[in-house]
Structure formats: C-alpha cells, structure tokens
Design an enzyme around this catalytic site. Sequence first.
Site, PDB file in Angstrom:
ATOM      1  N   CYS A   1      -0.789   7.249 -40.732  1.00 59.05           N
ATOM      2  CA  CYS A   1       0.523   6.607 -40.849  1.00 59.05           C
ATOM      3  C   CYS A   1       1.509   7.582 -41.466  1.00 59.05           C
ATOM      4  CB  CYS A   1       0.413   5.351 -41.706  1.00 59.05           C
ATOM      5  SG  CYS A   1      -0.299   5.654 -43.339  1.00 59.05           S
TER       6      CYS A   1
ATOM      7  N   CYS B   1       0.837  -1.199   0.000  1.00 57.93           N
ATOM      8  CA  CYS B   1       0.000   0.000   0.000  1.00 57.93           C
ATOM      9  C   CYS B   1       0.879   1.259   0.000  1.00 57.93           C
ATOM     10  CB  CYS B   1      -0.907  -0.019   1.212  1.00 57.93           C
ATOM     11  SG  CYS B   1      -2.030   1.361   1.239  1.00 57.93           S
TER      12      CYS B   1
ATOM     13  N   CYS C   1      -7.155  -0.077 -46.389  1.00 59.36           N
ATOM     14  CA  CYS C   1      -6.784   1.321 -46.089  1.00 59.36           C
ATOM     15  C   CYS C   1      -7.963   2.264 -46.340  1.00 59.36           C
ATOM     16  CB  CYS C   1      -5.603   1.723 -46.969  1.00 59.36           C
ATOM     17  SG  CYS C   1      -5.173   3.461 -46.819  1.00 59.36           S
TER      18      CYS C   1
ATOM     19  N   CYS D   1       9.783   0.278 -37.727  1.00 56.21           N
ATOM     20  CA  CYS D   1       9.630   0.632 -36.314  1.00 56.21           C
ATOM     21  C   CYS D   1       8.271   0.256 -35.751  1.00 56.21           C
ATOM     22  CB  CYS D   1       9.891   2.116 -36.117  1.00 56.21           C
ATOM     23  SG  CYS D   1       8.595   3.162 -36.796  1.00 56.21           S
TER      24      CYS D   1
HETATM   25  S1  SF4 Z   1       9.678   3.588 -40.578  1.00 55.03           S
HETATM   26 FE1  SF4 Z   1       8.219   2.968 -39.010  1.00 55.03          FE
HETATM   27  S2  SF4 Z   1       6.441   4.329 -39.271  1.00 55.03           S
HETATM   28 FE2  SF4 Z   1       7.708   4.506 -41.099  1.00 55.03          FE
HETATM   29  S3  SF4 Z   1       6.802   3.006 -42.523  1.00 55.03           S
HETATM   30 FE3  SF4 Z   1       8.457   1.939 -41.495  1.00 55.03          FE
HETATM   31  S4  SF4 Z   1       7.473   0.968 -39.741  1.00 55.03           S
HETATM   32 FE4  SF4 Z   1       6.045   2.470 -40.494  1.00 55.03          FE
HETATM   33  S1  SF4 Z   2      -3.140   4.859 -41.136  1.00 57.37           S
HETATM   34 FE1  SF4 Z   2      -2.384   4.758 -43.211  1.00 57.37          FE
HETATM   35  S2  SF4 Z   2      -2.655   2.613 -43.800  1.00 57.37           S
HETATM   36 FE2  SF4 Z   2      -3.937   2.954 -41.989  1.00 57.37          FE
HETATM   37  S3  SF4 Z   2      -5.930   3.486 -42.846  1.00 57.37           S
HETATM   38 FE3  SF4 Z   2      -4.860   5.399 -42.465  1.00 57.37          FE
HETATM   39  S4  SF4 Z   2      -3.891   5.863 -44.431  1.00 57.37           S
HETATM   40 FE4  SF4 Z   2      -4.456   3.711 -44.507  1.00 57.37          FE
END
Ligand code: SF4
Ligand code: SF4
Lengths: 436, 444
Positions: free
Chosen positions: A353, A139, A347, A385
């Site tokens: 992204c 605690c 997508c 990444c």
């Molecule tokens: S570098 Fe990282 S964020 Fe960019 S596309 Fe590759 S995995 Fe995705």
């Molecule tokens: S984050 Fe990128 S891959 Fe995912 S739905 Fe949006 S545009 Fe498409």
Amino acid sequence: MADLRSHFIGIKSPNPFWLASAPPTDKEYNVVRAFKAGWGGVVWKTLGEEGPPIVNVNGPRYGAIHGADRRLLGLNNIELITDRPLEVNLQEIKRVKREWPDRAMIVSIMVPCNEDSWKAILPKVEETGCDGIELNFGCPHGMSERGMGSAVGQVPEYIEMVTRWCKQYSRMPVIVKLTPNITDIRYPARAAKKGGADAVSLINTISSIVSVDLDNFAPVPTIDGKGSHGGYCGPAVKPIALNMVAEIARDPETRGLPISAIGGVTTWRDAAEFISMSAGTVQVCTAAMTYGFRIVEEMKTGLARWMDEKGYATIEDFRGRAVPNVTDWQYLNLNYVTKAHIDQDLCIKCGRCYAACEDTSHQAIFKEKDGKRHFEVNDAECVACNLCVEVCPVDNCITMVRQTEGVDPRTRRKINPDYANWTTHPNNPMALKAAE
Amino acid sequence: MADVKPGISGGRLSQSDYAVNFGDIHPPLDAHEALVESDRCYFCHDAPCQVACPTAIDIPMFIRQIQTGHPKSAAKTIFDQNIFGGMCARVCPTETLCEEACVRMEAEGKPVKIGLLQRYATDAFMADGGQPYERAKPTGKKVAVVGGGPAGLACAHRLAMHGHEVTVFEARPKSGGLNEYGIAAYKSTDDFAQKEVDFILGIGGITVQNGKKLGAGLDLADLQKDYDAVFLGIGLQGVNALGAQNDDAAGVEDAVGYIADLRQASDLSALPVGRRVVVIGGGMTAVDVAVQSKLLGAEDVTIVYRRGPEQMKASAYEQEVAQTRGVRIKHWAMPKAVIVKDGKAVGLTCEYTSEANGKLTGTGETFDLPADMIFRAIGQAYVDFTGGKLALEGGRIKVDDEKRTSVRGVWAGGDCVAGGQDLTVASVDDGRRAAESINLFLKA
Ligand code: SF4
Ligand code: SF4
Ligand SMILES: Cc1cc2nc3c(=O)[nH]c(=O)nc-3n(C[C@H](O)[C@H](O)[C@H](O)COP(=O)(O)OP(=O)(O)OC[C@H]3O[C@@H](n4cnc5c(N)ncnc54)[C@H](O)[C@@H]3O)c2cc1C
Ligand SMILES: Cc1cc2nc3c(=O)[nH]c(=O)nc-3n(C[C@H](O)[C@H](O)[C@H](O)COP(=O)(O)O)c2cc1C
Ligand code: SF4
C-alpha cells in the site's frame, strides 16, 4: 430451495445457464452430455449456408493468457462457424430437442447478408422444432472477412435489416448476438430492437492478438509462421461484457429489451452479477471449455444458495436490481467522503500500500511508527482513491470508512451530508453557465 | 530394518540405502513449481526478508525475475550480494532468517520458499557455466587471503572483481572450508561445494595455494610484507573440551572431525558408526552429526543438551528434522562421566540440570545412557595462528564494522571474528564487506 427456472422470451429452461454457441455445442454427442450434466439450454454452434461447409485451419486455433499456476484467464480463438454439413447439424438438433424437451434449444445462424440466403435457411431451422434462433453478428475473425459476423454486427442498418427478415420469414423468437468490437454498444442494440428482435445476447468475442512469439515474431497461435487476430473470451472479458450489458439495460431506447448475457461467466457469482444487471439467462463457453460440463453443478448450487441466503425465491426477484445504480460519473455524489483505514490486526506489513500510494498516488501512507515498520493512512492526504485497497494482499485489511461529520482533514472543508454532484459544482463551467 | 551389529562398525546398510539417505534433503523446485512459488511473493516495499538476509540479497527483485522467466538474471541479483548464493540456498537456516521475516509467515504461517527459489535461480545459472562478472582493470595491488572457506573466497572474489591480484593460502588439500568439510552431506550433494569453488575462482585473478598453513612456515609478518593487504578467514580450528570424566576413551570423538571424514568418504559403508550413539551439544553440529549417524545406520541416537528446546542453537526446524529422522533429544541433562569397559566407551553417565536465575546447576540425580560412540559437539574455538598479534574479544578476533582488525592492513571475517552468527551466509557477508573496505584502502 430457490427456484432457478428461467422464462426468457417465451423459452423455458430449468435454469438460466446456457452453453454459448461454440465448440461445446457443435454436435449431438456434446450437447446430450451437457444436458445430462444439467445445463439449462444450449445455443447450437453457428450454422452456415447449405453446401460444402467452411473449413477450419489445421494448425492451432487457440492462444491464452495464463495466471502463474497456468490458470486460464483469457482465451483467444480463430475458429470459424461449424465445419460440419448443415443437414447433419439439423438432424441432430431435431433429435436432441425431441429427447430433451425441457431444455432450451437455440440455433445460431450466420449466412451471407442477402434476403435469399436467410429465407432459405430459416424454414429448415424452424423445422427442427428448436425454441429460437440467435443471429451471429459477432464473430470477429475469418467470417467477417467474408462480409458476415462482425462485419454485419458493426453496421446497425444491416442488423436491423437481417433481424426484420428473420421475423418476417419465421415464427421463431429471434435473439441478436452482438459484437463488442464497436465503439458504442447501444447502436447495434437499438437496431436489433428496431428490427423486431425479441432479445439481444452479448458479448461475442473481442478482436485480439493474445501474444507474440518472440522467437519467430509472429502472433500466437502461429500457423506456419503467421498468425491472424482472433476472438478473446474467458474471465478477462467479463468486465467489458458487464458494462455493455449495463449500457443496454439503462439506455432509454432499449430498456427492458431481454438480454442473454455472455462473456467470462465462470462461477455462480458472475451469473448473479449479470442477472442483477438484467440478464434473463447467461451463456457460458470458455469456463466449460476449461473445466468441462460438470461446472454447471457449482453454478446452479452456488446461485441457489446465494438466493436462499438473500431470500430470493426466483430469478425475477433480483433480476435487474443493479441497473438503477449504474449512473453517469457526473451524477456521483461529490459530498461523499471516505478515508482508507488499515486494520492493524490484519496487516502483514508488506508495504505494498505504501509503495503504491507513495510512488504513484497521494503520499498518504506512513510507513513507520516509533521507529518501527508500521503502515497507517494519513487522513490529511488520503483522497480515498482505493488503490491501496486493491493492491493489499489481505482481504478486508484496508477498508474505506465514510466520514459523515466534522471536517475533511484533506480539504479542510466541513462534511456536507447532502447529495451534490458535478452538474451543480462551482468548478464546472457548464454549471456556472446554467446558473447565469 | 535396524542394524544391530554391536559396537562401532561400518556397512550397517545396503548400498542403495546410503544413496537414499544421503540424497538431497530438499529436492530442487522444477520450473513450474518455481513459477507458482515466485508468484506468491508480494514484492514488498523495503522487504523484511531482505532486511533479515545477512547478505541483504534483493529478494523481491530476484523472485520477480524468476516469475518473468529469467532465472539467470535472478541469479545475478543474488550473486551481486552473495557469491555463495548457491550454497546459502542449501544451508541457510531460512526458518530463522529470510523466511521467518517473510510477511507470508505472518499472513498464513507459510513463507515464500525463498531458499528453494534462490537455489532454482543459482542452479540455472551454474548449470550453464560461465561467470556473472568481469574483472575491473588490473590495479597491480596484491592481497593475501588466509583460509579458503566462505569468508575467504567471498573476499577473494570481490577483490578480484575490483581488479586486485589475490592469493589464497588454504591449509587443507581442498578449498571451500566447512562447505567442503562440515556441512551435512544431504544439504550439499553431488560435490556441489567444489563446483561452487570452481565457479567462484572462474572470475580469474585468484591463485589458491592449498596445503599452506598460517603459523606453519607462513607467518603474518611475511604476508604483511609481501602483500598490500591481508584477510584472515581461518574459521574455528579448536574444539571445546567436554570436561567429563574419561572423555579421552576410545569411542569419544569430535563431531566436526567425524563429519569431515564423512564428507570426504568415497564409500559411506566403510565409515564406522556406533550402534548406540550419544551426541553432546545443542547446535547445528550436534543435529548434523546425530542425524547423519542415524542415516549411517545407528540404531539409537540421543542428543544430550543441558538446557531446553528454546535455548538450543539449532532452530526448531532443525530439531524437528532430527526428531523426524528418529533422533531422540534429551533436554536438561549434562555429561558427567564416560563409562569405560576394556578401554572403550560403553556409556555415558549424565546428570539432570536445572536453571535458576540464569544459572545452570546439576541436580545431583544421574542416569546412564548406553553408548558405543560419543560425539563432542559443544562448539568450536578460535585458535590463534598469528603469534598473538591481533586483539581478541570474547576469544575471537576483534574487528570493526568494516572487518578491520587491530592491526593496520589486516582484515578478518567469518567464524574467526567476534560477534558473528557462525553461519555460512554471515561469513560470506563478512568476506564481501572486508573486500569493499580493502578496496577503498588500496585505492586511497
Ligand atoms: S490516497 Fe488512495 S492509495 Fe493513498 S491511502 Fe488514500 S485511498 Fe489509499
Ligand atoms: S498492503 Fe499495506 S495494509 Fe495491506 S498488508 Fe500490506 S502493509 Fe498492511
Ligand atoms: C558441522 C557443521 C555444520 C554446519 N552447518 C551449517 C549450516 O547448515 N548452515 C550454515 O549457515 N552454517 C553451518 N555451519 C557453519 C558454517 O559452516 C560456518 O559458519 C562457515 O563455514 C564459516 O566460514 P569461514 O570461512 O569463516 O570458516 P571455515 O568454513 O571454517 O573456513 C576456514 C578455512 O580456513 C582454513 N584454515 C584454517 N586455519 C588456517 C591456517 N592457519 N592457514 C590456512 N588456512 C587455514 C580452513 O582449512 C578452512 O578451509 C556449520 C558448521 C559446522 C561445523
Ligand atoms: C472456439 C470458439 C468458437 C466460437 N464460435 C462461435 C460461434 O460459432 N458462434 C458464436 O456466436 N459465437 C462463437 N464463439 C463465442 C462464444 O459463444 C461466446 O460469445 C464467447 O466465447 C464469450 O463467452 P465466454 O467468455 O464464456 O467464452 C466462439 C468462442 C470460442 C472460444
Ligand atoms: S517478505 Fe516474502 S512476500 Fe515480501 S518480498 Fe520477501 S519473500 Fe516476497
């Protein structure tokens, strides 16, 4: 149908789902209904010394972090141990255990850090016929100011000492509940083991201030204009708990020490994860406090269905299976090359992204094709990444695809199918030294 | 219960029915709903919704501001691009604009409710009163704006922001244009149009002269002489003719005129409506007059449109609104003759149509619809008040990208210009763009 029975340090329960020591287990009325709802066991709300019980604040004791729809993600509390007389608790424990012999009944205890205090309470607890005790060294608020709870849990020597007293003055199995408010969880776990603990349970709550009320500049919950830090629990703490469980499970000194895992268990899946990380039982507090006792039904059926689907007949069939796969960074395979791949059918073209990779990572996503909005990974820049995967709102839209042959278009190096890690990497000065 | 009083009559419903029928078609979101809805937004990069908004409101930003507990900041983001953000939130056909483009539409067919969130933000701002903008230092320049509709007032507001002195000449007794006289009553309730006009004029530096009509004692040359620039936002003041036999019979009316009466009526039960109503047309006006007739208690309402559902200017959603309110839509038919008895319309003879190679022709087969009231809703037309001084294109004023007309110093925007979308939001965009262009011109 999978067999969910649990056999943990000699304590049997019909399933591995126990209620953690907390308000849900503070009285007979609650515990009986919990058992009716199907919980496999309880750890009774922590008992203190004989005499006038502690008092709680009379203002708010909880604060929380919410998602947008007020889904409770993290709970913070400043409640102390039980505020009901010891004698009442003991009578109730005895009665409930007698009426529910197949359920695990663990009693949590926290008394001052001196031998007499422990010597005095242990026989009284043992007399209830309970299955074991849990030592609350966790605690983080209130009790710690009085030299108990996490004040003990943060000093491995004290843990070892008190654990030893408990083993000495009782025949009950002893579970030591650890505080996460410490730099390296392995030290208190090792101390518990040295003191003779049958098991450890973790985590207790994490010291926290959940928010500041910006109108009166005081922590929440606010009592008459002031607030004090509390203990954080609920879904938000699961990753921390999981890591600490893993650390103990893979530490050579504590490997094999039974673990009752606690911290953010909310669904069957959380439980399965903790069990795969070697936990013998899981304890639940916040999820029950959020949704009521009935959630155990989903946890049990969910875990059983998953086990059936995977072909695991008993808990032991998959317990600890994840432990060997937890390793140190230095042993990760540096020859393992993947690239993000966007499934164009899934997508929805939100561009998250792109924003993430472009602004904060590796500029590895194209946002246009033939003059049209279109998102595609540039393999020549992608370092794999996984950030885009995590920010994409669509499940499985971006996946990591392993490259097993040819040349990595980013490094222009040939893909090496063999395992090689940092310890032998040419850029590692330590590795070079070793080679010399 | 349907009212079956024959002919054209008022008082078909009880007073409480009028209140229910003409209440808000989309009740506003409450605070919690707004938080939940705003959390659905993905904060898209180069957001498709923003691209689809004619005024290019920074939608992801304003939604995020709602999410973080600052609806009034959200409102400011909206007003930066669209000072009529409140009305647009109510009347924009979002299903063909921002919400159609929302990536959640593609993801799950359920876009973020951008319109309702916009309303939530703008309502929050307007409830507290006040102006989001301060005027720039007075420039000493004077601009005449003709027409106090969305185009005119959006232009006036932006000009006032830049420190110019604006005079609005508005023919009607009230300002707001079709926001006040045209938009369906259930889209703009509680006198919102006038509240919004007051909000916009609240910036100061704008004088409105109601009852002043270009072409009637006020002419363009005078304005050009007395002002440093002129903006025309005079909308469409003519109505296309039906071209059917007997279309001047009693009971045949212009939809826009009737809607204007409806919008100005203090007592809806005093507004006569037919028992059987036929509406001719396929746009928003047709749907609005049909639905409102139904809501006033008409027993049967039929829209007659000469082509199919896809070609209707009213969106699929609006067609659905009509149909769920009990309006029947008869596609592929056109009016041939109004059937008259005792000088009054009693029905409409229609002819079926068909299309071949993009050309529409009557099939020769006809049918009769009983009707005591027939609405013309086949579009409005530009009427010139400038003495033919401005070049036209497709019957409306020709403008360039900056909304400059063929005459130096004269800008135009909204429904009266060529190439527009005939939407409130598009008119607001024209007004703002013209103001920016005028501002550059005046500062040069
Ligand atoms: S570098 Fe990282 S964020 Fe960019 S596309 Fe590759 S995995 Fe995705
Ligand atoms: S984050 Fe990128 S891959 Fe995912 S739905 Fe949006 S545009 Fe498409
Ligand atoms: C029935 C109906 C329903 C509609 N519903 C919608 C809807 O739901 N959503 C939507 O986005 N759009 C809708 N529209 C279209 C929208 O109302 C118009 O696109 C918009 O109002 C055009 O703005 P404006 O400023 O160009 O013209 P208007 O709104 O027509 O304003 C023009 C103003 O100029 C004044 N004026 C005209 N001539 C003169 C003159 N000679 N001198 C001085 N003043 C003059 C008029 O009195 C009027 O106030 C609807 C239109 C109609 C007719
Ligand atoms: C209100 C409250 C009171 C608690 N009291 C105790 C206690 O008396 N003894 C104890 O060992 N742990 C106590 N805990 C900690 C819980 O048993 C548990 O370790 C922690 O909440 C993490 O689990 P969870 O994420 O499922 O909530 C308390 C937690 C809460 C929320
Ligand atoms: S498209 Fe939809 S999800 Fe994306 S920013 Fe616009 S409202 Fe949000």
